[in-house]
Design an enzyme around this catalytic site. Sequence first.
Site, PDB file in Angstrom:
ATOM      1  N   ASP A   1      11.223  -0.352  -0.828  1.00 39.83           N
ATOM      2  CA  ASP A   1      10.886  -1.765  -1.018  1.00 39.83           C
ATOM      3  C   ASP A   1      11.895  -2.544  -1.850  1.00 39.83           C
ATOM      4  OD1 ASP A   1      10.326  -0.957  -3.681  1.00 39.83           O
ATOM      5  OD2 ASP A   1       8.219  -0.634  -3.221  1.00 39.83           O
TER       6      ASP A   1
ATOM      7  N   CYS B   1      22.718  -0.857  13.814  1.00 37.95           N
ATOM      8  CA  CYS B   1      22.394  -0.790  15.238  1.00 37.95           C
ATOM      9  C   CYS B   1      22.307   0.685  15.647  1.00 37.95           C
ATOM     10  CB  CYS B   1      23.469  -1.511  16.046  1.00 37.95           C
ATOM     11  SG  CYS B   1      23.317  -1.187  17.814  1.00 37.95           S
TER      12      CYS B   1
ATOM     13  N   PRO C   1       0.829  -1.216   0.000  1.00 36.04           N
ATOM     14  CA  PRO C   1       0.000   0.000   0.000  1.00 36.04           C
ATOM     15  C   PRO C   1       0.860   1.261   0.000  1.00 36.04           C
ATOM     16  CG  PRO C   1      -0.035  -1.062   2.167  1.00 36.04           C
ATOM     17  CD  PRO C   1       0.723  -1.978   1.252  1.00 36.04           C
ATOM     18  N   ASP C   2       0.326   2.354  -0.568  1.00 38.59           N
ATOM     19  CA  ASP C   2       1.052   3.626  -0.492  1.00 38.59           C
ATOM     20  C   ASP C   2       0.693   4.312   0.824  1.00 38.59           C
ATOM     21  OD1 ASP C   2      -1.472   4.640  -0.925  1.00 38.59           O
ATOM     22  OD2 ASP C   2      -1.012   5.666  -2.791  1.00 38.59           O
ATOM     23  N   PHE C   3       1.090   5.569   1.007  1.00 39.13           N
ATOM     24  CA  PHE C   3       0.769   6.291   2.237  1.00 39.13           C
ATOM     25  C   PHE C   3      -0.617   6.920   2.182  1.00 39.13           C
ATOM     26  CE2 PHE C   3       5.163   7.649   4.123  1.00 39.13           C
ATOM     27  CZ  PHE C   3       5.268   6.396   4.690  1.00 39.13           C
ATOM     28  N   ARG C   4      -0.858   7.678   1.071  1.00 37.62           N
ATOM     29  CA  ARG C   4      -1.940   8.660   1.133  1.00 37.62           C
ATOM     30  C   ARG C   4      -3.155   8.363   0.274  1.00 37.62           C
ATOM     31  NH1 ARG C   4       2.925  10.898   1.588  1.00 37.62           N
ATOM     32  NH2 ARG C   4       3.334  12.043   3.508  1.00 37.62           N
TER      33      ARG C   4
ATOM     34  N   CYS D   1      21.273  -5.915  18.617  1.00 39.00           N
ATOM     35  CA  CYS D   1      22.652  -6.025  18.136  1.00 39.00           C
ATOM     36  C   CYS D   1      23.412  -7.155  18.846  1.00 39.00           C
ATOM     37  CB  CYS D   1      23.357  -4.696  18.361  1.00 39.00           C
ATOM     38  SG  CYS D   1      25.031  -4.669  17.733  1.00 39.00           S
TER      39      CYS D   1
ATOM     40  N   CYS E   1      25.402   1.179  18.507  1.00 38.71           N
ATOM     41  CA  CYS E   1      26.840   1.140  18.219  1.00 38.71           C
ATOM     42  C   CYS E   1      27.151   1.272  16.729  1.00 38.71           C
ATOM     43  CB  CYS E   1      27.457  -0.146  18.769  1.00 38.71           C
ATOM     44  SG  CYS E   1      27.019  -1.619  17.828  1.00 38.71           S
TER      45      CYS E   1
ATOM     46  N   ASN F   1      10.875   5.025  -2.639  1.00 41.27           N
ATOM     47  CA  ASN F   1      10.430   3.732  -2.110  1.00 41.27           C
ATOM     48  C   ASN F   1      11.562   3.008  -1.403  1.00 41.27           C
ATOM     49  OD1 ASN F   1       8.038   4.417  -3.177  1.00 41.27           O
ATOM     50  ND2 ASN F   1       8.120   3.020  -4.915  1.00 41.27           N
TER      51      ASN F   1
ATOM     52  N   CYS G   1      26.881  -5.029  20.698  1.00 41.83           N
ATOM     53  CA  CYS G   1      26.742  -4.218  21.919  1.00 41.83           C
ATOM     54  C   CYS G   1      25.652  -4.775  22.831  1.00 41.83           C
ATOM     55  CB  CYS G   1      26.475  -2.755  21.571  1.00 41.83           C
ATOM     56  SG  CYS G   1      24.816  -2.452  20.927  1.00 41.83           S
TER      57      CYS G   1
ATOM     58  N   HIS H   1      15.091   7.760   0.229  1.00 37.63           N
ATOM     59  CA  HIS H   1      14.712   7.606   1.633  1.00 37.63           C
ATOM     60  C   HIS H   1      15.276   6.299   2.197  1.00 37.63           C
ATOM     61  CE1 HIS H   1      11.075  10.462   0.766  1.00 37.63           C
ATOM     62  NE2 HIS H   1      12.214  11.104   0.852  1.00 37.63           N
TER      63      HIS H   1
HETATM   64  P1  CNA Z   1       2.030   8.843  -1.286  1.00 41.07           P
HETATM   65  O1  CNA Z   1       2.032  10.168  -0.625  1.00 41.07           O
HETATM   66  O2  CNA Z   1       1.226   7.751  -0.682  1.00 41.07           O
HETATM   67  O3  CNA Z   1       1.564   9.094  -2.802  1.00 41.07           O
HETATM   68  C1  CNA Z   1       1.323   8.049  -3.699  1.00 41.07           C
HETATM   69  C2  CNA Z   1       0.720   8.634  -4.970  1.00 41.07           C
HETATM   70  O4  CNA Z   1       0.565   7.594  -5.904  1.00 41.07           O
HETATM   71  C3  CNA Z   1      -0.658   9.263  -4.743  1.00 41.07           C
HETATM   72  O5  CNA Z   1      -0.775  10.461  -5.472  1.00 41.07           O
HETATM   73  C4  CNA Z   1      -1.607   8.198  -5.295  1.00 41.07           C
HETATM   74  O6  CNA Z   1      -2.806   8.762  -5.765  1.00 41.07           O
HETATM   75  C5  CNA Z   1      -0.755   7.633  -6.411  1.00 41.07           C
HETATM   76  N1  CNA Z   1      -1.113   6.262  -6.810  1.00 41.07           N
HETATM   77  C6  CNA Z   1      -1.437   5.213  -6.024  1.00 41.07           C
HETATM   78  N2  CNA Z   1      -1.666   4.114  -6.755  1.00 41.07           N
HETATM   79  C7  CNA Z   1      -1.477   4.484  -8.058  1.00 41.07           C
HETATM   80  C8  CNA Z   1      -1.580   3.810  -9.288  1.00 41.07           C
HETATM   81  N3  CNA Z   1      -1.884   2.505  -9.354  1.00 41.07           N
HETATM   82  N4  CNA Z   1      -1.346   4.502 -10.428  1.00 41.07           N
HETATM   83  C9  CNA Z   1      -1.025   5.813 -10.386  1.00 41.07           C
HETATM   84  N5  CNA Z   1      -0.908   6.501  -9.247  1.00 41.07           N
HETATM   85  C10 CNA Z   1      -1.124   5.854  -8.093  1.00 41.07           C
HETATM   86  O7  CNA Z   1       3.524   8.269  -1.450  1.00 41.07           O
HETATM   87  P2  CNA Z   1       4.842   9.058  -1.846  1.00 41.07           P
HETATM   88  O8  CNA Z   1       5.757   8.060  -2.397  1.00 41.07           O
HETATM   89  O9  CNA Z   1       4.572  10.294  -2.610  1.00 41.07           O
HETATM   90  O10 CNA Z   1       5.342   9.509  -0.395  1.00 41.07           O
HETATM   91  C11 CNA Z   1       6.630   9.358  -0.049  1.00 41.07           C
HETATM   92  C12 CNA Z   1       6.836   8.357   1.076  1.00 41.07           C
HETATM   93  C13 CNA Z   1       6.024   7.115   0.929  1.00 41.07           C
HETATM   94  C14 CNA Z   1       8.237   7.883   1.044  1.00 41.07           C
HETATM   95  O11 CNA Z   1       8.922   8.319   2.161  1.00 41.07           O
HETATM   96  C15 CNA Z   1       8.199   6.343   1.011  1.00 41.07           C
HETATM   97  O12 CNA Z   1       9.184   5.769   1.782  1.00 41.07           O
HETATM   98  C16 CNA Z   1       6.877   6.005   1.508  1.00 41.07           C
HETATM   99  N6  CNA Z   1       6.291   4.689   1.147  1.00 41.07           N
HETATM  100  C17 CNA Z   1       6.978   3.797   0.392  1.00 41.07           C
HETATM  101  C18 CNA Z   1       6.406   2.583   0.057  1.00 41.07           C
HETATM  102  C19 CNA Z   1       7.210   1.611  -0.767  1.00 41.07           C
HETATM  103  O13 CNA Z   1       8.410   1.532  -0.621  1.00 41.07           O
HETATM  104  N7  CNA Z   1       6.573   0.867  -1.668  1.00 41.07           N
HETATM  105  C20 CNA Z   1       5.118   2.269   0.484  1.00 41.07           C
HETATM  106  C21 CNA Z   1       4.416   3.220   1.272  1.00 41.07           C
HETATM  107  C22 CNA Z   1       5.027   4.433   1.594  1.00 41.07           C
END
Ligand code: CNA
Length: 296
Positions: A121, A146, A45-48, A170, A149, A119, A173, A138
Amino acid sequence: KSISSLTIKSKAPTFKSIAKGIRNGSYRKIIIMAGAGISVASGIPDFRSPKTGLYNNLKKYNLPYPEAIFDIQYFVEKPQPFFTLAKELYPGNFEPTPVHHFFRLLQDNNVLKRVYTQNIDTLERRAGVLPHKLVESHGSFANATCVNCSEEYDCEDIKKDVMKSKIPRCKYCKEGIIKPNITFFGEGLPEKFWWYESDFPKADLLIVLGTSLSVLPFGSLIEKVPKTCHRLLINNVEVAVNNSLGYKDPKLQGFKFNEKNNTRDAKKIGDCQKSILEFIQMCGWEKQYKKLLKKS
Ligand code: CNA
């Protein structure tokens, strides 16, 4: 008419014209900026995103505020919520998506300057993007340190503990928690991130995918390419550069899609995987893409 009285009108690029440009060799220094949206199709899942995003599904962790799960101060006191999430997201359980393979195609066709991903991942690595072409802005789950240490570990060293819901400690330490090298709120960005200072001024195309651009300074990088550099946004919603509190920095200009004098910005709004498959086809890379999938 004298030459000076003629105005040369340059049109804004489009999703299609940019693909055509890649196909005929007009773009040779492409920079990618990517976010969590590109990995949603692999199951992370994404964040927002309003219903499915992590920030709306953190109730079980009992956090004082959603970002606490990635806050270094909070982690040092209460590491359990982060490790519960880490168990779900741990590398090895997910496969790269068409968007990740597209990065590899850019690399194989010698037009990739760099992939800047937010990302953690490691799916860009899994797709074969080489270390010198990749900036995990990021950090990532690939290594861990750790907090007491600074002894370094590989992600495989702590995987067993994480999978057993045990906080990894760790060996040396004996007290420090081993934290994956992902950048938490309140921590400095990896050194590689600063490569952008020399990379971005040289870019001839910037492609931004699957990010809300709300984490700064990453989001502000869209302003660092030359004014003549074309910029393509591939995302399911339009995005502006603002921080997670919704504050829009007046110094940042953002994309210019809807402005009359836009000569540089293009967008493709919709699912990024679907869009990229169409784009790959327009670039003339369908066969190469299929070959890549067979090998991976
Ligand atoms: P965010 O803020 O969650 O934004 C994600 C964006 O992608 C949003 O605008 C969504 O509408 C859009 N989106 C989601 N699904 C789709 C899709 N299928 N097609 C097109 N657009 C889509 O995440 P950001 O990456 O902007 O925020 C940065 C953070 C999220 C970083 O610090 C990451 O480390 C962190 N994060 C990473 C992962 C990962 O590694 N996969 C997962 C969740 C959060």
